[in-house]
Design a protein around this motif. Structure first.
Motif: not given
Length: 332
Positions: A30-45, A322-331
């Motif tokens: 029931g799971q799939v694996r994803v090659r991550v291309r981008a990931c948001g940096v959320c305040r919950t992190d 220091r982030v205006n908007g949303a920070a995003v990590l790029i692979n």
């Protein structure tokens, strides 16, 4: 694979987010694996890294991951290899408790969450239960789509919880990744939006997006509010937000974590049928509705891109405003 992990939470400047090498995950049934291309940096992190939420075990954060399916587990039928999908905060619900059965799976008694209970998107690969993943609308790039998967969805639920009437007056307290998306939904639906936030750059972004006003975090808005949403995790802002409400107004608190709320004065803050409510996670129905609306109105996603190797810096920048908007990590 390279990844970032929190094993010992602490103040962000003590560098609780550590770079590791870890085995590439293998999807189960029931799971799939994803090659991550981008990931948001959320305040919950940030709350996970600093220990505000309580760390259950070492974990790879990240619950706004966008990527391409490269391996499909047994029994999967929704997504095939090559599909572009999103890995969100809600990782699994039981489906059998009283809340799941009546359409409130966000209140499930035994949920699991990505980047807290199970490993998330701060790595080269991530696995996700395909029933909880989202197809990504073609109109959004990977970088644009990542913040939609939590900041956007939880903001959308908060907007609905706030009970904003058609053409109403909405106050937004704090103006980061989630708030700047929510404001656009509200304005597209005819609302007049007033933003209260401390950062001048965030105030400017709010005005550029069409807000009717932007002022300091605890300043009164120029008119009484029908509804308000508190995005900043600052409990003391509950008081001015409640006081700014018109009779019968509602304040929705959107964060998973909030510092202590000072004592309320019943007459000033709650009387005349003002309502204070919280927002807890989201349902998949919320997510699907939000992504459809976001694509239809052409929501503008303001992002700050960071290379994957600078995830620790991205989280520190978020912590220090220091982030205006949303920070995003790029692979790569």
């Amino acid at each position: 694979m390279p990844a970032w992990q929190v094993a010992t939470p602490g103040p962000i400047d003590s560098r609780p987010l550590q770079r590791i090498d870890t085995p590439i995950p293998v999807p189960g049934p029931g799971q799939v694996r994803v090659r991550v291309r981008a990931c948001g940096v959320c305040r919950t992190d940030l709350h996970v890294a600093e220990g505000d939420l309580g760390l259950k075990h070492p974990v790879i954060p990240g619950h706004e991951a966008v990527g391409v399916v490269d391996v499909v587990g047994a029994g999967c039928i929704r997504f095939g290899v090559g599909a572009r999908i999103g890995v969100p905060w809600l990782a699994h619900t039981c489906g059998i408790c009283r809340f799941c059965l009546d359409g409130r799976e966000n209140l499930c008694l035994t949920p699991t969450f990505t980047g807290w209970d199970v490993n998330g998107g701060y790595g080269e690969y991530a696995v996700v239960n395909e029933a909880f993943a989202y197809p990504i609308p073609d109109v959004f790039s990977d970088e644009e789509a990542a913040p939609l998967l939590c900041a956007g969805i939880i903001g959308y639920r908060a907007l609905r919880r706030s009970g904003l009437p058609p053409g109403g007056r909405l106050g937004i307290y704090g103006f980061g990744g989630s708030a700047h998306l929510t404001a656009q939904i509200a304005m597209a639906e005819g609302a007049r939006v007033h933003v209260m936030t401390r950062a001048p750059a965030a105030q400017q972004l709010a005005l550029e997006l069409g807000a009717a006003s932007a002022q300091g975090a605890d300043d009164p808005p120029p008119e009484p509010l029908d509804s308000a949403i508190l995005f900043a995790p600052v409990g003391s802002l509950v008081l001015p937000a409640l006081e700014a409400l018109d009779r019968g107004g509602t304040l929705a608190v959107a964060g998973i974590y909030l510092s202590d709320i000072p004592a309320l004065d019943y007459d000033r803050h709650l009387f005349e049928e003002r309502t204070l409510c919280s927002v807890t996670a989201n349902t998949r129905h919320d997510g699907n509705q939000f992504l459809e609306v976001a694509a239809r109105i052409g929501i503008r996603v303001s992002t700050v891109a960071y290379p994957f190797d600078r995830a620790d810096q991205a989280l520190a920048d978020l912590a220090h405003g220091r982030v205006n908007g949303a920070a995003v990590l790029i692979n790569p």
